[in-house]
Design a protein around this motif. Structure first.
Motif, PDB file in Angstrom:
ATOM      1  N   HIS A   1      15.247  27.661   4.460  1.00 19.65           N
ATOM      2  CA  HIS A   1      15.508  27.391   3.030  1.00 19.65           C
ATOM      3  C   HIS A   1      16.145  28.603   2.360  1.00 19.65           C
ATOM      4  CE1 HIS A   1      11.736  24.805   3.751  1.00 19.65           C
ATOM      5  NE2 HIS A   1      12.783  24.028   3.875  1.00 19.65           N
ATOM      6  N   GLY A   2      17.110  29.215   3.057  1.00 19.09           N
ATOM      7  CA  GLY A   2      17.889  30.292   2.448  1.00 19.09           C
ATOM      8  C   GLY A   2      17.268  31.676   2.479  1.00 19.09           C
ATOM      9  N   LYS A   3      16.025  31.823   3.039  1.00 16.05           N
ATOM     10  CA  LYS A   3      15.400  33.157   3.038  1.00 16.05           C
ATOM     11  C   LYS A   3      14.935  33.533   4.439  1.00 16.05           C
ATOM     12  CE  LYS A   3      12.784  34.099  -0.480  1.00 16.05           C
ATOM     13  NZ  LYS A   3      11.843  34.129  -1.611  1.00 16.05           N
ATOM     14  N   PRO A   4      15.177  34.771   4.857  1.00 17.56           N
ATOM     15  CA  PRO A   4      14.725  35.160   6.204  1.00 17.56           C
ATOM     16  C   PRO A   4      13.193  35.257   6.267  1.00 17.56           C
ATOM     17  CG  PRO A   4      15.746  37.022   5.095  1.00 17.56           C
ATOM     18  CD  PRO A   4      15.902  35.848   4.172  1.00 17.56           C
ATOM     19  N   LEU A   5      12.611  34.646   7.284  1.00 19.05           N
ATOM     20  CA  LEU A   5      11.146  34.688   7.447  1.00 19.05           C
ATOM     21  C   LEU A   5      10.705  36.080   7.856  1.00 19.05           C
ATOM     22  CD1 LEU A   5      10.629  31.472   9.629  1.00 19.05           C
ATOM     23  CD2 LEU A   5       9.956  31.762   7.248  1.00 19.05           C
ATOM     24  N   ARG A   6       9.580  36.520   7.300  1.00 16.68           N
ATOM     25  CA  ARG A   6       8.969  37.772   7.762  1.00 16.68           C
ATOM     26  C   ARG A   6       7.633  37.387   8.365  1.00 16.68           C
ATOM     27  NH1 ARG A   6      12.972  39.524   8.037  1.00 16.68           N
ATOM     28  NH2 ARG A   6      14.322  40.213   6.356  1.00 16.68           N
ATOM     29  N   ILE A   7       7.402  37.767   9.602  1.00 14.84           N
ATOM     30  CA  ILE A   7       6.162  37.337  10.272  1.00 14.84           C
ATOM     31  C   ILE A   7       5.467  38.546  10.864  1.00 14.84           C
ATOM     32  CG2 ILE A   7       5.200  35.817  12.050  1.00 14.84           C
ATOM     33  CD1 ILE A   7       7.801  34.189  11.863  1.00 14.84           C
ATOM     34  N   THR A   8       4.175  38.695  10.564  1.00 11.72           N
ATOM     35  CA  THR A   8       3.376  39.755  11.189  1.00 11.72           C
ATOM     36  C   THR A   8       2.053  39.130  11.622  1.00 11.72           C
ATOM     37  OG1 THR A   8       2.439  40.340   9.037  1.00 11.72           O
ATOM     38  CG2 THR A   8       4.314  41.637   9.764  1.00 11.72           C
ATOM     39  N   LEU A   9       1.291  39.876  12.403  1.00 12.51           N
ATOM     40  CA  LEU A   9      -0.029  39.373  12.782  1.00 12.51           C
ATOM     41  C   LEU A   9      -0.980  39.583  11.612  1.00 12.51           C
ATOM     42  CD1 LEU A   9      -0.014  40.766  16.320  1.00 12.51           C
ATOM     43  CD2 LEU A   9      -0.457  38.397  15.787  1.00 12.51           C
ATOM     44  N   SER A  10      -1.794  38.590  11.328  1.00 15.96           N
ATOM     45  CA  SER A  10      -2.749  38.700  10.234  1.00 15.96           C
ATOM     46  C   SER A  10      -4.031  39.323  10.759  1.00 15.96           C
ATOM     47  CB  SER A  10      -3.050  37.312   9.686  1.00 15.96           C
ATOM     48  OG  SER A  10      -4.216  37.346   8.896  1.00 15.96           O
ATOM     49  N   LYS A  11      -4.785  39.995   9.862  1.00 14.36           N
ATOM     50  CA  LYS A  11      -6.069  40.533  10.328  1.00 14.36           C
ATOM     51  C   LYS A  11      -7.133  39.450  10.346  1.00 14.36           C
ATOM     52  CE  LYS A  11      -7.437  42.430   5.798  1.00 14.36           C
ATOM     53  NZ  LYS A  11      -6.315  42.030   4.946  1.00 14.36           N
ATOM     54  N   HIS A  12      -6.815  38.260   9.770  1.00 10.88           N
ATOM     55  CA  HIS A  12      -7.776  37.146   9.816  1.00 10.88           C
ATOM     56  C   HIS A  12      -7.860  36.604  11.242  1.00 10.88           C
ATOM     57  CE1 HIS A  12      -8.183  36.885   5.479  1.00 10.88           C
ATOM     58  NE2 HIS A  12      -6.886  37.062   5.393  1.00 10.88           N
ATOM     59  N   THR A  13      -9.050  36.176  11.655  1.00  9.24           N
ATOM     60  CA  THR A  13      -9.137  35.599  13.000  1.00  9.24           C
ATOM     61  C   THR A  13      -9.020  34.085  12.941  1.00  9.24           C
ATOM     62  OG1 THR A  13     -11.517  35.678  12.750  1.00  9.24           O
ATOM     63  CG2 THR A  13     -10.508  37.450  14.025  1.00  9.24           C
ATOM     64  N   ASN A  14      -9.212  33.494  11.755  1.00  6.88           N
ATOM     65  CA  ASN A  14      -8.942  32.061  11.628  1.00  6.88           C
ATOM     66  C   ASN A  14      -8.631  31.736  10.170  1.00  6.88           C
ATOM     67  OD1 ASN A  14     -11.457  32.370  10.556  1.00  6.88           O
ATOM     68  ND2 ASN A  14     -12.262  30.449  11.332  1.00  6.88           N
ATOM     69  N   VAL A  15      -8.106  30.535   9.952  1.00  8.97           N
ATOM     70  CA  VAL A  15      -7.780  30.090   8.601  1.00  8.97           C
ATOM     71  C   VAL A  15      -8.955  29.261   8.090  1.00  8.97           C
ATOM     72  CG1 VAL A  15      -6.275  28.541   7.284  1.00  8.97           C
ATOM     73  CG2 VAL A  15      -5.292  30.149   8.945  1.00  8.97           C
ATOM     74  N   GLN A  16      -9.511  29.661   6.975  1.00 12.69           N
ATOM     75  CA  GLN A  16     -10.671  28.949   6.415  1.00 12.69           C
ATOM     76  C   GLN A  16     -10.223  27.675   5.705  1.00 12.69           C
ATOM     77  OE1 GLN A  16     -14.169  30.738   5.523  1.00 12.69           O
ATOM     78  NE2 GLN A  16     -13.601  31.369   7.585  1.00 12.69           N
ATOM     79  N   LEU A  17     -10.964  26.581   5.896  1.00  7.94           N
ATOM     80  CA  LEU A  17     -10.671  25.352   5.152  1.00  7.94           C
ATOM     81  C   LEU A  17     -11.376  25.425   3.797  1.00  7.94           C
ATOM     82  CD1 LEU A  17     -11.036  22.715   7.996  1.00  7.94           C
ATOM     83  CD2 LEU A  17      -8.944  23.623   6.987  1.00  7.94           C
ATOM     84  N   PRO A  18     -10.805  24.773   2.759  1.00  8.10           N
ATOM     85  CA  PRO A  18     -11.498  24.805   1.468  1.00  8.10           C
ATOM     86  C   PRO A  18     -12.835  24.063   1.562  1.00  8.10           C
ATOM     87  CG  PRO A  18      -9.525  23.410   1.377  1.00  8.10           C
ATOM     88  CD  PRO A  18      -9.549  24.036   2.730  1.00  8.10           C
ATOM     89  N   ARG A  19     -13.821  24.493   0.753  1.00 15.09           N
ATOM     90  CA  ARG A  19     -15.119  23.823   0.777  1.00 15.09           C
ATOM     91  C   ARG A  19     -14.980  22.412   0.212  1.00 15.09           C
ATOM     92  NH1 ARG A  19     -16.320  28.393  -1.823  1.00 15.09           N
ATOM     93  NH2 ARG A  19     -17.184  27.390  -3.674  1.00 15.09           N
ATOM     94  N   GLU A  20     -15.882  21.527   0.632  1.00 17.03           N
ATOM     95  CA  GLU A  20     -15.891  20.153   0.105  1.00 17.03           C
ATOM     96  C   GLU A  20     -15.803  20.180  -1.417  1.00 17.03           C
ATOM     97  OE1 GLU A  20     -16.942  17.006   1.695  1.00 17.03           O
ATOM     98  OE2 GLU A  20     -16.481  17.894   3.643  1.00 17.03           O
ATOM     99  N   GLY A  21     -14.987  19.313  -1.963  1.00 13.30           N
ATOM    100  CA  GLY A  21     -14.906  19.241  -3.419  1.00 13.30           C
ATOM    101  C   GLY A  21     -14.099  20.375  -4.039  1.00 13.30           C
ATOM    102  N   HIS A  22     -13.580  21.322  -3.193  1.00 10.84           N
ATOM    103  CA  HIS A  22     -12.738  22.395  -3.735  1.00 10.84           C
ATOM    104  C   HIS A  22     -11.346  22.266  -3.132  1.00 10.84           C
ATOM    105  CE1 HIS A  22     -15.868  25.007  -5.613  1.00 10.84           C
ATOM    106  NE2 HIS A  22     -16.635  24.302  -4.815  1.00 10.84           N
ATOM    107  N   GLU A  23     -10.780  21.083  -3.188  1.00 12.31           N
ATOM    108  CA  GLU A  23      -9.462  20.898  -2.553  1.00 12.31           C
ATOM    109  C   GLU A  23      -8.455  21.820  -3.238  1.00 12.31           C
ATOM    110  OE1 GLU A  23      -9.671  19.299   0.152  1.00 12.31           O
ATOM    111  OE2 GLU A  23     -11.727  18.851  -0.431  1.00 12.31           O
ATOM    112  N   ASP A  24      -7.510  22.377  -2.449  1.00 13.35           N
ATOM    113  CA  ASP A  24      -6.575  23.324  -3.077  1.00 13.35           C
ATOM    114  C   ASP A  24      -5.181  22.693  -3.165  1.00 13.35           C
ATOM    115  OD1 ASP A  24      -6.016  23.275  -0.419  1.00 13.35           O
ATOM    116  OD2 ASP A  24      -6.032  25.436  -0.112  1.00 13.35           O
ATOM    117  N   GLN A  25      -5.091  21.516  -3.744  1.00 14.22           N
ATOM    118  CA  GLN A  25      -3.791  20.837  -3.942  1.00 14.22           C
ATOM    119  C   GLN A  25      -3.006  20.671  -2.644  1.00 14.22           C
ATOM    120  OE1 GLN A  25      -1.834  23.360  -6.758  1.00 14.22           O
ATOM    121  NE2 GLN A  25      -3.452  23.143  -8.276  1.00 14.22           N
ATOM    122  N   GLY A  26      -3.727  20.457  -1.546  1.00 20.49           N
ATOM    123  CA  GLY A  26      -3.029  20.203  -0.278  1.00 20.49           C
ATOM    124  C   GLY A  26      -2.333  21.417   0.306  1.00 20.49           C
TER     125      GLY A  26
END
Length: 507
Positions: free
Chosen positions: A376-401
Motif C-alpha cells: 500500500h505504497g509504504k515499505p514494510l519494516r519488520i523486526t523481532l518482537s520481544k513478545h512471545t505471543n499475541v494476547q487475545l482481547p478479554r471476553e467483552g473487550h473486543e477491540d474493533q476486530g
C-alpha cells in the motif's frame, strides 16, 4: 564467598524498570554487569557474550545470585557490547539475560578456587589463537553455504560476519547451483578471525553450513546497492535493475549498523532510529572463536539464529498504511512464509502490528523476505518482537476486530509436515504462480480478475502439462503483493479456491 566480595550488587527489583527498555547506556565503564543468568551457567558462556566485541580481561562469577561481572579490555569495546545488547536481547539457553554498565571501573579479584576457574577459562579463550604474526592472505573471503534448507540473505550474512570486524563490501550469487558470497573486510585480521570462527559452523540448527576460504581477489568492485550486492562505503550507489528492497540506497547503510562488532563507532546502534536496527533473532551465545567451537557449547553452532524451538516467533511490523491495513491482509501475506497464528493491529498506533508465526524459523523467513517490500505504497519494516505471543482481547473487550486468531484457519500452507509448499518459498516477485484453476476458467477470466483491482497484468501463461496452474506477471512487485493478498483463496466456482504464491520464474 558471595557476601565477602566488595561489590554493591544491584538488587533484583531494578530488573523491572530495565526489562525490554532500550535505554541509553548508563555511565560507561569497561566493567559490565550481567544479570538473570541460568543456574548452570558456565564461565565460558559468559566470556562468549563479550568476545565478539574485544578481549575480555577479567571475570567475576556470582553464581548464587545468577549474576556475573565481565571486564573488557577497553571502554569502547564495553560500549559496543552494551549498545549491541540493548537492541538485541542476548539469550542463553532460552533465558534472556540483562547486560548493563557496572558502577565499578575495574575488577579486583582474589585467588579463591572459583576465581582460578574463571582465570583458566579466560586464558583458554583469550585471542592468543589468532596469531597476528601470520598475515592474512587477503581481506576478501569466499563463503559457500552448503545444505541450504532455508534461504540465507545478504543481510543475514552481514549480521554474522560483522561480529568480527567492519564489512566493507559483499556480493551474493549462485554458482554451480551453490549459494555463495564474496565478502571484503576493512583488514586481513578481521577476515582471518571470521574464517577461524565461522568455517564449518551452521547458520541455522543442523543446516546452512558455512565453508569459508580466502579469495584470490584483494578487493571487490560493487556497482549497485541491492539485495545481491552492497558497498557500505558508497551509500550513494544506485539499486540497479534488481528489485530494490529499500526506499533509497542511503538506507542500505542504515540497515546494517555493522552489528557493532568492535566497529570504530561506539554505540552505533543509537545513531539509527530503532526501526532500522537489525535484530538477529535471539542471539544464542555469539559465534565463538575457533578453539571453542569444538567445545560443543550449547548454541555455539547457531551463529546468532535461534534454534527451531526458541520463543521468537512474534514479528513487529511497522510503517503500515493505517487507512487500508487489516489483520486478514497481514495473515495472507505473512502466510506465504509460514503459518500465521494471530495478528494484532495496535489500537493506538495503527501503523504497527504484531504477527505471531507458528515457530521462529518461519518468523525469520518472513522477516528476511518481506522487510523493505512495499505494501500500500509504504515499505514494510519488520523486526523481532520481544513478545512471545499475541494476547487475545478479554471476553467483552473486543477491540474493533484489530486482533484476530487464525490458529484454526484452513488456509495454513505448512500444516502438513513435508508439504511441497516448503520447497516453493520464494521472495516477493512481480510474477505470481496460480494453482487450483478449474477447467472452465480461461486466460481472459484470470486476466480480468487480476486487473479488476486496478493493477496492470503484463503477461499470462498456463502451464503446458497442467492447466490447473498458470503464471501471471503484474506491473510491479508491489502490485503482485497486493494481488496475492486480494486473490489468494478467491472462489473461482466449481468448489475451486484459487491458490496464489510468488514465482521464481518469469514469463
Amino acid at each position: 564467598y558471595c557476601h565477602e566480595t566488595p561489590f554493591e550488587l544491584t538488587n533484583g527489583n531494578d530488573s523491572k524498570k530495565f526489562k525490554g527498555d532500550i535505554r541509553g547506556p548508563g555511565v560507561p565503564s569497561r566493567v559490565i554487569h550481567i544479570r538473570k543468568l541460568p543456574n548452570d551457567i558456565t564461565e565460558t558462556e559468559v566470556i562468549s557474550l563479550g568476545l565478539p566485541f574485544g578481549d575480555v580481561t577479567n571475570l567475576l562469577m556470582l553464581k548464587a545470585k545468577n549474576q556475573a561481572f565481565l571486564e573488557m579490555s577497553s571502554e569502547e569495546a564495553a560500549q559496543n557490547m552494551v549498545g549491541y545488547y540493548s537492541t538485541v536481547m542476548p539469550v542463553i539457553r532460552h533465558h534472556p539475560v540483562y547486560v548493563q554498565f557496572s558502577n565499578h571501573k575495574e575488577l579486583k579479584t582474589d585467588n579463591s578456587p572459583n576465581q582460578e576457574r574463571a582465570q583458566a577459562a579466560l586464558r583458554a579463550l583469550s585471542t592468543s589463537h589468532v596469531d597476528p604474526a601470520v598475515a592474512a592472505p587477503s581481506a576478501v573471503l569466499r563463503v559457500v553455504v552448503e545444505n541450504l534448507v532455508y534461504p540465507v540473505t545478504l543481510d543475514a550474512l552481514c549480521q554474522i560476519f560483522s561480529k568480527f570486524g567492519t564489512v566493507l563490501r559483499i556480493i551474493v550469487f549462485t554458482k554451480n547451483s551453490q549459494f555463495q558470497a564474496l565478502l571484503q573486510y576493512a583488514d586481513g585480521a578481521s577476515a582471518q578471525a571470521a574464517k577461524l570462527s565461522l568455517d564449518g559452523q551452521n547458520i541455522y540448527n543442523g543446516c546452512c553450513t558455512l565453508r569459508i576460504s580466502f579469495s584470490k581477489l584483494t578487493s571487490l568492485n560493487v556497482k549497485y546497492n541491492n539485495e545481491k550486492s552492497r558497498d557500505f562505503t558508497r551509500p550513494d550507489l544506485p539499486t540497479g535493475d534488481s528489485q530494490p528492497t529499500m526506499e533509497h540506497p542511503a538506507m542500505a547503510t542504515a540497515f546494517t549498523p555493522g552489528i557493532i562488532s568492535a566497529a570504530p563507532y561506539a554505540g552505533a546502534t543509537h545513531a539509527f532510529p530503532p526501526a532500522f536496527t537489525i535484530q538477529p533473532a535471539g542471539l544464542t551465545v555469539p559465534a565463538l572463536p575457533g578453539a571453542l567451537a569444538s567445545l560443543s557449547l550449547p548454541g555455539a553452532t547457531r551463529l546468532g539464529f535461534p534454534s527451531m524451538s526458541a520463543g521468537h516467533c512474534v514479528l513487529l511490523v511497522s510503517n503500515l498504511n493505517p487507512e487500508v491495513i487489516t489483520p486478514h491482509c497481514l495473515f495472507i501475506l505473512f502466510g506465504v512464509y509460514g503459518d500465521v497464528m494471530r495478528v494484532k493491529i495496535l489500537f493506538n498506533k495503527k501503523e504497527n502490528a504484531l504477527v505471531q508465526m507458528s515457530d521462529s524459523t518461519q518468523a525469520q523467513l518472513a522477516m528476511s523476505h518481506l522487510n523493505g517490500q512495499r505494501l500500500h505504497g509504504k515499505p514494510l519494516r519488520i523486526t523481532l518482537s520481544k513478545h512471545t505471543n499475541v494476547q487475545l482481547p478479554r471476553e467483552g473487550h473486543e477491540d474493533q476486530g484489530l486482533t484476530k486468531d487464525y490458529s484454526n484457519s484452513p488456509l495454513h500452507r505448512f500444516k502438513k509436515p513435508g508439504s511441497k509448499n516448503y520447497s516453493n518459498i520464494f521472495p516477493p516477485s512481480a510474477t505470481l504462480h496460480l494453482s487450483n484453476i478449474p477447467p472452465s476458467v480461461v486466460e481472459d477470466d484470470l486476466k480480468m480478475l487480476f486487473s479488476s483491482s486496478g493493477a496492470m497484468v503484463k503477461a499470462f501463461k498456463f502451464f503446458q502439462k497442467d492447466h490447473k496452474m498458470a503464471l501471471i506477471q503484474m506491473g510491479s512487485v508491489e502490485e503482485a503483493i497486493e494481488s496475492l493478498i486480494e486473490f489468494h483463496n478467491h472462489d473461482l466456482g466449481e468448489n475451486h479456491h484459487l491458490r496464489v504464491s510468488f514465482s521464481k520464474s518469469s514469463i
